[in-house]
Design a protein around this motif. Structure first.
Motif, PDB file in Angstrom:
ATOM      1  N   UNK A   6       0.860  -1.194   0.000  1.00 44.74           N
ATOM      2  CA  UNK A   6       0.000   0.000   0.000  1.00 44.74           C
ATOM      3  C   UNK A   6       0.888   1.234   0.000  1.00 44.74           C
ATOM      4  N   UNK A   7       0.600   2.162  -0.912  1.00 46.15           N
ATOM      5  CA  UNK A   7       1.271   3.457  -0.886  1.00 46.15           C
ATOM      6  C   UNK A   7       0.289   4.475  -0.308  1.00 46.15           C
ATOM      7  N   UNK A   8       0.697   5.155   0.751  1.00 48.04           N
ATOM      8  CA  UNK A   8      -0.164   6.117   1.446  1.00 48.04           C
ATOM      9  C   UNK A   8       0.354   7.523   1.172  1.00 48.04           C
ATOM     10  N   UNK A   9      -0.490   8.346   0.554  1.00 49.79           N
ATOM     11  CA  UNK A   9      -0.063   9.684   0.136  1.00 49.79           C
ATOM     12  C   UNK A   9      -0.861  10.754   0.872  1.00 49.79           C
ATOM     13  N   UNK A  10      -0.160  11.625   1.569  1.00 56.28           N
ATOM     14  CA  UNK A  10      -0.823  12.775   2.211  1.00 56.28           C
ATOM     15  C   UNK A  10       0.244  13.741   2.704  1.00 56.28           C
ATOM     16  N   UNK A  11       0.000  15.012   2.500  1.00 52.24           N
ATOM     17  CA  UNK A  11       0.994  16.017   2.923  1.00 52.24           C
ATOM     18  C   UNK A  11       0.786  16.474   4.367  1.00 52.24           C
ATOM     19  N   UNK A  12      -0.391  16.186   4.908  1.00 50.46           N
ATOM     20  CA  UNK A  12      -0.781  16.816   6.181  1.00 50.46           C
ATOM     21  C   UNK A  12      -0.411  16.002   7.412  1.00 50.46           C
ATOM     22  N   UNK A  13      -0.376  16.701   8.530  1.00 49.28           N
ATOM     23  CA  UNK A  13      -0.232  16.080   9.842  1.00 49.28           C
ATOM     24  C   UNK A  13      -1.584  16.148  10.555  1.00 49.28           C
ATOM     25  N   UNK A  14      -1.786  15.256  11.514  1.00 48.83           N
ATOM     26  CA  UNK A  14      -3.070  15.237  12.228  1.00 48.83           C
ATOM     27  C   UNK A  14      -3.246  16.466  13.099  1.00 48.83           C
ATOM     28  N   UNK A  15      -4.490  16.950  13.099  1.00 44.36           N
ATOM     29  CA  UNK A  15      -4.846  18.041  14.001  1.00 44.36           C
ATOM     30  C   UNK A  15      -6.137  17.673  14.719  1.00 44.36           C
ATOM     31  N   UNK A  16      -6.455  18.459  15.743  1.00 40.74           N
ATOM     32  CA  UNK A  16      -7.561  18.097  16.633  1.00 40.74           C
ATOM     33  C   UNK A  16      -8.882  17.896  15.903  1.00 40.74           C
ATOM     34  N   UNK A  17      -9.119  18.711  14.877  1.00 43.00           N
ATOM     35  CA  UNK A  17     -10.408  18.624  14.159  1.00 43.00           C
ATOM     36  C   UNK A  17     -10.542  17.324  13.357  1.00 43.00           C
ATOM     37  N   UNK A  18      -9.472  16.550  13.242  1.00 42.21           N
ATOM     38  CA  UNK A  18      -9.537  15.250  12.542  1.00 42.21           C
ATOM     39  C   UNK A  18     -10.095  14.143  13.441  1.00 42.21           C
ATOM     40  N   UNK A  19     -10.066  14.377  14.766  1.00 46.47           N
ATOM     41  CA  UNK A  19     -10.369  13.293  15.711  1.00 46.47           C
ATOM     42  C   UNK A  19     -11.816  12.796  15.626  1.00 46.47           C
ATOM     43  N   UNK A  20     -12.716  13.620  15.078  1.00 43.32           N
ATOM     44  CA  UNK A  20     -14.126  13.204  15.023  1.00 43.32           C
ATOM     45  C   UNK A  20     -14.373  12.113  13.996  1.00 43.32           C
ATOM     46  N   UNK A  21     -13.417  11.862  13.100  1.00 43.32           N
ATOM     47  CA  UNK A  21     -13.729  10.927  12.008  1.00 43.32           C
ATOM     48  C   UNK A  21     -12.537  10.162  11.436  1.00 43.32           C
ATOM     49  N   UNK A  22     -11.321  10.609  11.643  1.00 44.97           N
ATOM     50  CA  UNK A  22     -10.186  10.000  10.934  1.00 44.97           C
ATOM     51  C   UNK A  22      -9.594   8.899  11.804  1.00 44.97           C
ATOM     52  N   UNK A  23      -9.791   7.662  11.378  1.00 42.48           N
ATOM     53  CA  UNK A  23      -9.483   6.494  12.207  1.00 42.48           C
ATOM     54  C   UNK A  23      -8.007   6.401  12.566  1.00 42.48           C
ATOM     55  N   UNK A  24      -7.144   6.977  11.731  1.00 36.38           N
ATOM     56  CA  UNK A  24      -5.706   6.921  12.036  1.00 36.38           C
ATOM     57  C   UNK A  24      -5.295   7.949  13.079  1.00 36.38           C
ATOM     58  N   UNK A  25      -6.187   8.872  13.404  1.00 35.11           N
ATOM     59  CA  UNK A  25      -5.823   9.929  14.361  1.00 35.11           C
ATOM     60  C   UNK A  25      -6.218   9.545  15.779  1.00 35.11           C
ATOM     61  N   UNK A  26      -5.422  10.001  16.729  1.00 27.94           N
ATOM     62  CA  UNK A  26      -5.774   9.844  18.145  1.00 27.94           C
ATOM     63  C   UNK A  26      -5.074  10.951  18.939  1.00 27.94           C
TER      64      UNK A  26
END
Lengths: 73, 226
Positions: free
Chosen positions: B48-68
């Motif tokens: 699997x190649x995972x592509x994303x420029x961003x880092x996790x932020x607090x507003x991701x916690x409501x839905x992004x399973x990789x964030x904690x």
């Protein structure tokens, strides 16, 4: 008669379906104007379930379906 | 192998083994991409190649399973790799921390069997469709907005996004609605089921049609484009 089926956020403040009386030359642009929906807010415009053009005249009995754009990830 | 026992009644042993040879690129590791990577990895997709420029932020916690709460500030693409090391170490995850754009797209996508569209804006999705067509790679599109979502499977030449994003719409309704916890999981699940069928070459695909999902009324419409 033209039946207009609205989906997702297009239903806010409107019904799921809106009926327009048919007249010669009625088209999607007229209907959008009456429904206060901007052309640029429409992602999918169907006439009788098929991809359609907003400026093409409609036939009596046609059904229009309007979907807004979904783009988030 | 015990890990894949529960796959065995729906996939043959041979199909299970074949999954290890596939290379899938997931463009975007946010709401959709996180769930997609989780499911591809648990299925046993080998690379699997995972592509994303961003880092996790607090507003991701409501839905992004990789964030904690412990990985805020960490790059999403790297967290995808870390997560898979604990879920299924058989899977090789390549993390690409970069903005996906028309300059690097071809280099990133080349060599993959399949691409998953988990991006968050319409312009990049249309560009992704062009590059996948050029490289002759199938693309599984998914998008979400509030209660709503959509999925379609695009084989080279179909250009289905040109119908879905008619009038060259720039702005999706997610800008007003935001995204909750459940539509990413739902849409990602359907994307992965499509991915599996494309890779294995069986089953009916959402090809030249979009599944338009409304969880507010629980209406699911297939809109066909030919």
């Amino acid at each position: 008669m033209i039946k207009v089926k609205l989906f997702a956020t297009f239903r806010e403040g409107r019904q799921k379906e809106v009926i327009f009386n048919y007249f010669e030359g009625i088209n999607g642009r007229y209907i959008l104007d009456k429904l206060d929906i901007k052309e640029e807010d429409i992602a999918i415009y169907l006439v009788n379930g098929l991809d359609g053009k907003i400026d093409n005249p409609l036939n009596d009995g046609d059904t229009i379906s309007l979907f807004p754009p979904v783009g988030g990830g | 192998m015990g890990r894949y026992d529960r796959n065995m009644n729906m996939l043959s042993k041979e199909e299970n083994e074949r999954l290890r040879s596939f290379k899938v690129c997931v463009v975007g590791c946010g709401g959709l991409g996180g769930y997609v990577i989780e499911m591809l990895g648990r299925l046993g997709i080998g690379h699997i190649t995972a592509v994303d420029k961003d880092a996790f932020e607090e507003s991701n916690l409501n839905r992004q399973i990789l964030s904690n709460v412990n990985n805020l500030g960490q790059y999403k693409a790297l967290e995808a790799k870390r997560r898979m090391e604990t879920v299924n170490p058989d899977v090789v995850v390549d993390s690409i921390i970069a903005e996906f754009n028309d300059k690097n797209a071809e280099g990133i996508l080349k060599g993959h069997n399949l691409v998953i569209d988990a991006l968050d804006n319409i312009q990049s999705r249309l560009m992704l469709q062009d590059i996948c067509e050029k490289l002759n790679i199938p693309l599984i599109h998914g998008a979400i907005a509030g209660w709503y979502g959509q999925v379609t499977t695009i084989l080279p030449g179909d250009r289905t996004l040109n119908y879905i994003y008619k009038n060259k719409v720039q702005r999706g309704i997610e800008k007003d609605l935001g995204n909750p916890s459940f539509t990413p999981a739902l849409v990602a699940s359907i994307q992965v089921s499509e991915a599996l069928k494309v890779l294995l070459g069986r089953g009916d695909l959402l090809r030249k049609e979009v599944l338009y999902i409304d969880t507010y009324t629980q209406e699911y419409h297939k809109v066909r484009f030919d």
